[in-house]
Design a protein around this motif. Sequence first.
Motif, short mmCIF file in Angstrom:
data_model
loop_
_atom_site.label_atom_id
_atom_site.label_comp_id
_atom_site.label_asym_id
_atom_site.label_seq_id
_atom_site.Cartn_x
_atom_site.Cartn_y
_atom_site.Cartn_z
N UNK A 1 34.93 56.03 8.57
CA UNK A 1 35.84 57.23 8.92
C UNK A 1 35.49 57.11 10.36
N UNK A 2 34.42 57.07 11.13
CA UNK A 2 34.32 56.92 12.34
C UNK A 2 35.17 55.82 13.27
N UNK A 3 35.06 54.71 12.45
CA UNK A 3 36.22 53.62 13.21
C UNK A 3 37.47 54.11 12.99
N UNK A 4 37.99 54.36 11.98
CA UNK A 4 39.21 55.01 11.98
C UNK A 4 39.51 55.96 13.05
N UNK A 5 38.63 57.08 13.17
CA UNK A 5 39.04 58.12 14.39
C UNK A 5 39.03 57.65 15.54
N UNK A 6 38.04 56.66 15.67
CA UNK A 6 37.84 56.05 17.06
C UNK A 6 39.09 55.09 17.49
N UNK A 7 39.86 54.50 16.53
CA UNK A 7 40.91 53.68 16.52
C UNK A 7 42.18 54.62 17.11
N UNK A 8 42.34 55.92 16.14
CA UNK A 8 43.24 56.97 16.52
C UNK A 8 43.24 57.54 17.98
N UNK A 9 41.94 57.86 18.39
CA UNK A 9 41.59 58.08 19.67
C UNK A 9 41.84 57.32 20.74
N UNK A 10 41.61 56.02 20.49
CA UNK A 10 41.76 54.97 21.54
C UNK A 10 43.50 54.85 21.75
N UNK A 11 44.32 54.99 20.53
CA UNK A 11 45.80 54.90 20.76
C UNK A 11 46.11 56.06 21.55
N UNK A 12 45.49 57.40 21.47
CA UNK A 12 46.04 58.67 22.17
C UNK A 12 45.55 58.33 23.74
N UNK A 13 44.56 57.79 24.07
CA UNK A 13 44.03 57.70 25.31
C UNK A 13 44.77 56.72 26.16
N UNK A 14 45.23 55.42 25.40
CA UNK A 14 45.75 54.39 26.09
C UNK A 14 47.49 55.08 26.34
N UNK A 15 47.68 55.84 25.32
CA UNK A 15 49.09 56.46 25.53
C UNK A 15 48.88 57.15 26.89
N UNK A 16 47.88 58.10 27.13
CA UNK A 16 47.71 59.11 28.19
C UNK A 16 47.87 58.33 29.48
N UNK A 17 46.96 57.02 29.59
CA UNK A 17 46.64 56.46 30.61
C UNK A 17 47.96 55.88 31.15
#
Length: 231
Positions: free
Chosen positions: A26-42
């Motif tokens: 679940x943590x890996x899944x949440x981290x991947x989702x968060x990474x997508x958001x971070x890349x989008x923001x960047x």
Amino acid sequence: SVPHSVAKKQATQQKIAASRATARAEQVKANLAKRKVILKRAAAYQKEYANLEKEAVRLDRQAKKNGNFYVKPEAKIVFVVRIRGINGMNPKSKTILNLLRLNQIHNGVFVRMNKATLNMIRKVEPYVTYGYLNLKTMKDLIYKRGHGKVNKQRKPLVDNAMIEEALGQYGIQCIEDLIHEIYTCGPNFKAANNFLWPFKLSSPVGGLVKKGIHFQEGGDYGNREEMLNAF
């Protein structure tokens, strides 16, 4: 046959291992989702910075075309570096430097420009040099020399989770959010800047020229404006 106590222990261990594996997945899944958001923001921030540059170029060309000069808006943020020690310093200057968090020589901090901070900097001008950082220098500074304040301790900015834990309530989740907040002097600048520990910089290559003379007169202290990037 396996003794009852051993079987019971094995079952408990298997249960713990299964729950840990589920939590990890679940943590890996949440981290991947968060990474997508971070890349989008960047990417959005990069676009915003590019648009700001294009707008400045457009206004400059327009002014030249009309036979005028384009004056850039005054910087909202300055980066202040302490260049002198404690010798011969009056108590008022010492207090102001402490308020600016410039407790050691070669310490650097971001300061939001307003009437109060400008007066403070002017009073301690012989002990500091300051100017306006461009985006590249600011990014390099925060990525390479940036440390955060975690439980009143100085911790290097190696993990976005640390930034999110401290500044998540302000919508700052990663290092790019932190840079954007500082660079644009956003509404949560104070919280972001307080989270950043004062930068500990190395002395310039070849040393300082003349600490007791203003930069405009060929010395070191005072306002360097855009030339602080080279310093």
